[in-house]
Design a protein around this motif. Structure first.
Motif, short mmCIF file in Angstrom:
data_model
loop_
_atom_site.label_atom_id
_atom_site.label_comp_id
_atom_site.label_asym_id
_atom_site.label_seq_id
_atom_site.Cartn_x
_atom_site.Cartn_y
_atom_site.Cartn_z
N LYS A 213 -11.86 -6.88 -13.41
CA LYS A 213 -12.88 -7.39 -12.50
C LYS A 213 -13.47 -6.27 -11.65
O LYS A 213 -14.67 -6.22 -11.40
N SER A 214 -12.59 -5.37 -11.16
CA SER A 214 -13.03 -4.27 -10.31
C SER A 214 -11.94 -3.22 -10.26
O SER A 214 -10.75 -3.55 -10.23
N THR A 215 -12.35 -1.95 -10.27
CA THR A 215 -11.39 -0.87 -10.16
C THR A 215 -11.12 -0.49 -8.71
O THR A 215 -10.25 0.33 -8.42
N ARG A 216 -11.85 -1.09 -7.79
CA ARG A 216 -11.65 -0.81 -6.38
C ARG A 216 -10.56 -1.72 -5.79
O ARG A 216 -10.37 -2.85 -6.24
N GLY A 217 -9.88 -1.18 -4.80
CA GLY A 217 -8.90 -1.99 -4.09
C GLY A 217 -7.63 -2.27 -4.85
O GLY A 217 -6.89 -3.19 -4.52
N GLU B 57 -7.49 3.59 -1.97
CA GLU B 57 -7.90 2.45 -2.79
C GLU B 57 -7.63 2.68 -4.27
O GLU B 57 -7.41 1.74 -5.02
N SER B 58 -7.68 3.95 -4.70
CA SER B 58 -7.45 4.25 -6.11
C SER B 58 -6.01 4.64 -6.41
O SER B 58 -5.63 4.69 -7.58
N GLY C 154 0.17 3.80 -6.39
CA GLY C 154 1.45 3.50 -5.75
C GLY C 154 1.26 2.81 -4.42
O GLY C 154 0.27 2.13 -4.17
N LEU C 155 2.25 2.95 -3.57
CA LEU C 155 2.25 2.32 -2.25
C LEU C 155 2.13 3.39 -1.18
O LEU C 155 2.92 4.34 -1.14
N ALA C 156 1.12 3.25 -0.32
CA ALA C 156 0.93 4.16 0.80
C ALA C 156 1.13 3.39 2.09
O ALA C 156 0.50 2.34 2.31
N ILE C 157 2.03 3.87 2.94
CA ILE C 157 2.36 3.20 4.19
C ILE C 157 1.92 4.07 5.36
O ILE C 157 2.25 5.26 5.41
N LEU C 158 1.18 3.49 6.27
CA LEU C 158 0.74 4.18 7.47
C LEU C 158 1.47 3.59 8.66
O LEU C 158 1.59 2.37 8.77
N THR C 159 1.98 4.43 9.54
CA THR C 159 2.63 3.92 10.75
C THR C 159 1.88 4.39 11.97
O THR C 159 1.32 5.49 11.98
N ASP D 214 -2.63 13.70 -5.62
CA ASP D 214 -2.55 14.10 -7.02
C ASP D 214 -1.10 14.23 -7.46
O ASP D 214 -0.73 13.82 -8.57
N ALA D 215 -0.27 14.84 -6.61
CA ALA D 215 1.14 14.98 -6.94
C ALA D 215 1.83 13.62 -6.98
O ALA D 215 2.67 13.35 -7.84
N ALA D 216 1.43 12.74 -6.06
CA ALA D 216 2.06 11.42 -6.00
C ALA D 216 1.66 10.52 -7.16
O ALA D 216 2.36 9.56 -7.47
N GLU D 217 0.53 10.84 -7.82
CA GLU D 217 0.07 10.02 -8.93
C GLU D 217 1.05 10.01 -10.09
O GLU D 217 1.00 9.15 -10.95
#
Length: 667
Positions: A447-451, A550-551, A554-559, A506-509
């Motif tokens: 449906k969409s590659t965003r989000g 958005e792309s 994985g999981l990115a957590i902001l505190t 890039d490394a986390a990908e």
């Protein structure tokens, strides 16, 4: 020389021994020059003119042709150049050659080849043969030793050229510290996915073409060097070429040193039928001298050249044919895993899909992982666990230099939060665990590659459990957690922050990790109004971050300690936002009840009274830990008096007064 030439060349050639036939051909070719020397040394000496006939017979039966003939054709040597080269080669291969040179020159002291001797004894003498732009000197096939004049200086054949004429594969020792061979057998073992094989065919076509003057230069753009190397090697194999790799940070920045290195490499490329892969992925973008050296190498290259870069390099004068090397799709990676596992694939069938969902490894990394696991001789029941753990280690190699890996033994029972927050945390785990099924099998990605990235905000005061919650999620998912050092990420130089973020993402990908941007409000605060150029570039940094989050698969957590400082437009683009409340007395009591390990001896602790301390969970842990040290040093169990002492120290650190109400009736 005659005593060496003892075998019938026809017999050796018919047996298919090219190397032996090539040796015999070289000996016969040198014997021709030897006859010439003997005639000049002893004019009346009668010699049998057999060397010319023998060399011709050997060459006619050889396929491919002798190395000497190929060398002469490749570097456009004339007959005199060829004989001069053989005159120098004879000096290395015949112990009596020095005496022959002295006799032919009429000088007992001149026991070595010279240009004067060559002009005197060889056919079709050519003065231009030793000019600097003539083939022998340009390609450094012959070296002129010290002497009073060019005519009388000793001449010596280059060692690499001599080995080549003998049919020996021996890399020039002057290139050892610059260029590494990419072993063909390693590449042939790796099965490239269809999307990469398509690239291989296109790249091979470009490498084999010229623009009328020079070969085309290929630029491979992507984050995984191993993957690009495998593609480059496969493209070279289609032409029967070898691939050598040179890290760009090894290139000399001095103009003369670089020119000499390029000359040596160009000769080596022609001798060994090779292509150069110039690895520019790790080059410091601020090193202008290095960038200029790379540009000079690219602009002046006369051989097929492949340039590996993370970001597309803009050409100066000479065009670069760029190809974007994307990661293999999930289905392609699953096929690679099954191929690499071989017979073991059936034993871990369900595990392959989970691995691909969490680890985005390249083809070389997948094969390396499978070889390592197979060498461990695990049982079939333990194989899936071993595969998972080796994948985590593979992913760590790219992240450990960019962020701090956090390891903890915390569990869900250690986290004291209201049910609402705990439910959202469980929901985050479900999102990560089931993202492949929902995005791909259920079609949401179409449906969409965003989000599609899973981004989360943890907001709350310091010590309320934000980092612990992130660690528990990582442990639940069996993934590594990396804390991003924002002080090393943010740069005052325009564009550098984006480059730092790009390296991290890039490394986390490669997968296998969760990203924790601690104290994120320092980087993701309210977007400012554009008052000057710095404001405009600050907003660009935030926009770049939003796009990468958005792309990111994985999981990115902001505190953050201050949720209100985060731009509302930014919050709308996050998947989850959780408020970590400051614990009230009820929750503080639960924290105290769980803070001491079961092995810790305690005596007379009143958790209801301890809960009167108006501090967050992180502070409670500090107090409990310091109290345990005090009690251990006194040889006692942990008691209220030890906690009181530790609480006073913690409050001093917090610059807060410890009130009587908080410690009423403790001791």
């Amino acid at each position: 020389m005659d005593e060496i030439f003892t075998q019938d060349p026809k017999v050796e050639t018919e047996n298919g021994d090219w190397y032996e036939a090539n040796r015999l051909y070289l000996i016969a070719a040198i014997a021709q020059v030897e006859e010439t020397l003997r005639r000049h040394a002893t004019p009346n000496l009668q010699l049998k003119p057999t060397a010319l006939r023998d060399a011709g017979q050997i060459a006619a039966a050889m396929s491919p042709p002798p190395a000497l003939e190929k060398f002469c054709n490749t570097f456009n040597l004339l007959d005199f150049d060829r004989d001069l080269l053989l005159l120098c080669a004879g000096m290395e291969l015949d112990a009596n050659w020095g005496n022959l040179c002295a006799a032919a020159a009429g000088n007992s002291q001149q026991t070595y080849p010279t240009f004067s001797l060559a002009l005197r004894v060889l056919l079709a003498p050519d003065w231009a043969a030793l000019t600097h732009d003539a083939p022998l000197r340009w390609w450094q096939a012959i070296q002129v030793g010290p002497g009073n004049s060019l005519m009388q200086s000793p001449l010596r054949i280059d060692e690499r050229v001599l080995h080549y004429l003998l049919g020996i594969e021996h890399r020039d020792e002057r290139l050892v510290n610059y260029v590494d061979l990419v072993p063909n057998q390693d590449i042939q073992e790796i099965g490239l996915p269809p999307s990469h094989r398509y690239l291989v065919n296109k790249i091979a076509g470009v490498l084999g073409s010229t623009d009328g003057l020079n070969y085309q230069i290929v630029q491979l753009c992507g984050s995984d060097l191993a993957e690009k190397t495998a593609i480059a090697a496969a493209a070279c194999t289609m032409h029967g070429w070898n691939l050598h790799a040179m890290a760009a940070d090894r290139i000399p920045t001095d103009t003369d040193d670089l020119a000499n290195l390029m000359r040596l490499w160009e000769r080596e490329a022609l001798l060994s039928n090779s292509v150069l892969l110039l690895e520019c992925d790790a080059v410091d973008p601020n090193d202008q001298n290095r960038d200029n050296a790379i540009a000079r190498l690219i602009e002046n290259s006369n051989n097929p050249l492949i340039v590996s870069v993370s970001d597309r390099r803009h050409p100066r004068k000479r065009p670069l044919i760029a190809f974007d090397v994307e990661k293999a799709t999930s289905s392609e990676q699953q096929a690679i895993w099954r191929s690499a596992l071989g017979e073991l694939a059936e034993s871990v069938n369900g595990c392959v899909e989970k691995i691909v969902a969490n680890f985005n490894l390249s083809s070389p990394a997948i094969y390396a992982t499978c070889r390592e696991v197979q060498s461990q001789n695990e049982t079939r029941e333990e194989l899936d666990v071993a595969l998972w753990e080796v994948c985590r280690v593979q992913a760590r190699s790219r992240m450990d230099g960019l962020a701090q890996r956090i390891e903890s033994a915390a569990t869900w029972d250690d986290l004291v939060l209201p049910d609402e927050q705990r439910y959202i945390l469980r929901e985050i785990v479900a999102n990560v665990r089931q993202r492949t099924k929902v995005y791909e099998s259920w079609g949401f990605a179409d449906k969409s590659t965003r989000g599609l990235g899973i981004s989360v905000l943890f907001a709350g005061a310091s010590g309320t459990g934000k980092t612990m919650a992130a660690d528990i999620i990582a442990k639940e998912l069996r993934l590594d957690l990396y804390r991003i050092d924002l002080s090393a990420t943010i740069s005052k130089y325009i564009g550098e922050t984006e480059k730092n973020l790009r390296r991290i993402f890039d490394a986390a990908e490669a997968g296998g990790c969760l990203l924790l941007f601690d104290e994120a409000d320092a980087l993701f605060g309210k977007r400012s109004q554009v008052k000057d150029s710095h404001d405009r570039y600050a907003n660009l940094e935030i926009s770049y971050l939003l796009q990468r989050m958005e792309s990111y698969r994985g999981l990115a957590i902001l505190t953050t300690n201050l949720k209100d400082s985060i731009d509302r437009a930014f919050l709308r683009r996050l998947r989850f936002a959780i408020e970590f409340p400051f614990p009230d007395a009820e929750y503080r009591q639960q924290i105290w009840q769980r803070i001491f390990p079961t092995q810790t001896p305690t005596q007379g602790l009143d958790f209801g009274k301890l809960a009167q301390l108006n501090v967050a969970g992180g502070n409670i842990r500090n107090i409990a830990l310091n109290a345990a040290f005090t009690a251990a040093d006194a040889g006692e169990s942990v008691m209220m008096k030890h906690i009181l002492q530790a609480a006073k120290s913690e409050y001093i650190k917090l610059e807060r007064p410890l009130t009587d109400m908080e410690v009423k009736e403790w001791v």
